[in-house]
Scaffold this active site. Structure first.
Site, PDB file in Angstrom:
ATOM      1  CB  ALA A 205      -0.934   0.005   1.213  1.00 23.68           C
ATOM      2  CB  CYS A 328      15.280  -2.653   1.181  1.00 21.51           C
ATOM      3  SG  CYS A 328      13.493  -2.442   1.298  1.00 21.51           S
TER       4      CYS A 328
END
Length: 384
Positions: A205, A328
């Protein structure tokens, strides 16, 4: 720091701000409507279950799927783990071979490495210098014991869009599962899981103006997966745990908004990205765009500034919020493994910046960014 003093945000591929319309849809489910969607004996639970059902339809609609094929998760990382580990545990006794791409997100690459410790054999395809693989590479890598092919829909660092439809067709004909991490693609380019013969698709999302901590896995009807979380057998037994109703509602509304605005927003962001690129490439020597120039996301560009120290450049661009790779892996001092896979030398990979635009990027933002980048690069190259 005042709003006017904050850097211009050009790191939408890392995360997107929560759209106010999404927040408004979530608020009732954070306060008065706090029921557990698994509580089926009273109004609070019924209301929550109905809200989840609506969101499931909204997520399914943006993918061309049915609501029964949507499994809610905590995000794309969990979805990738459920898809790959779930398929391997369900079917790996007879098929242990997995095909993926060397430029995948770490959520896929690390999961593949984990499965190798349990007997999986993984083929890592190398892309061409433009970041694309060709369907023939997949075809040549297929084996009688191939279980699954996992190819990212759109790369998070360079934005290239892989030939998903062609790869899906190959996999379907070969009777091999096809998974795609579509985290960066959902809401930015049209996706039809049926047309592309996709069996499993991951999304999150917070990449499309929804909340963090919620995502989904599309699981084509008839696909068997082994659950990775036990307890309660929620989500048709594929993902146990009390449903995050506010987050799920937000994901659903975010998908609905993205689908409605996709065409117009794609045109607008392509124009802004091209303005940024053209001004930088035409004004600065020894500067190049990484990745395919046309087969890519509308809002992403990755640019190498030759002859510069990457860390100095990134730190000097203090008026911009940008990155030199995936969020990341941003703690790593190593050059981007994605750019290295494209054949860039270490110095050029280190001196590369990812600019990713989004829903709230304005033409004024881009003009200010261009001026700032030109000033900083010129100053560093002149030794000032």
């Amino acid at each position: 720091m005042s709003a006017s003093a904050r850097p211009i945000y050009l790191d939408y591929n890392a995360t997107t701000p929560l759209d106010q319309r999404v927040l408004d849809s979530m608020m009732p489910w954070l306060t008065g409507n706090f029921g557990n969607a698994a509580s089926r004996t009273h109004l609070y639970g019924w209301e929550a279950a109905e809200a989840v059902a609506t969101a499931r339809q909204q997520v399914a609609r943006i993918l061309g799927a049915t609501e029964k094929e949507i499994v809610f998760t905590s995000g794309a990382t969990e979805s990738n783990n459920l898809a790959l580990k779930g398929a391997f545990e369900a079917l790996g006794a007879s098929r242990k071979h997995i095909i993926t791409v060397a430029t995948e997100h770490k959520a896929v690459l690390d999961t593949c490495q984990h499965l190798e410790a349990f007997g999986a054999e993984v083929t890592y395809l190398l892309p061409d210098s433009d970041g694309l693989i060709c369907p023939e590479q997949v075809q040549d890598a297929l084996r009688p014991d191939t279980l699954l092919v996992s190819v990212m829909y759109a790369n998070n660092e360079i934005g290239v869009i892989q030939p998903i439809i062609e790869i899906g067709s190959l996999c379907r004909k070969a009777g091999v599962l096809f998974h795609t991490d579509a985290t960066q693609a959902v809401g930015k380019v049209p996706i039809d899981v049926q047309h592309a013969a996709i069996d499993l698709l991951s999304l999150s999302a917070h990449k499309l103006y929804g909340p963090k901590g919620v995502g989904a896995l599309y699981v084509r009807k008839g696909i068997s997966l082994t659950a990775q979380l036990d307890g309660g057998r929620h989500e048709r037994g594929l993902r146990s745990g009390t449903l995050n109703v506010p987050g799920i509602v937000g994901l659903g509304v975010a998908c609905a908004l993205a689908q409605k605005e996709l065409a117009k927003e794609s045109t607008r962001l392509t124009e802004l990205r091209n303005t940024l690129e053209n001004n930088l490439i035409n004004s600065l020597l020894n500067t190049q765009i990484n990745g395919h120039r046309t087969q890519r996301l509308p809002q992403t560009t990755n640019i190498s500034f030759g002859g510069l120290d990457g860390e100095e450049l990134l730190m000097s661009l203090h008026r911009l919020a940008v990155s030199n790779g995936s969020a990341c892996t941003s703690a790593s001092v190593e050059p981007s493994f994605v750019l290295k896979a494209l054949g860039l030398p270490d110095d050029l990979a280190h001196a590369s910046i990812r600019f990713s635009l989004g829903r709230f990027t304005t033409s004024e933002d881009i003009d200010l960014a261009i001026g700032h980048i030109l000033e900083v690069v010129s100053r560093i190259r002149n030794g000032a």
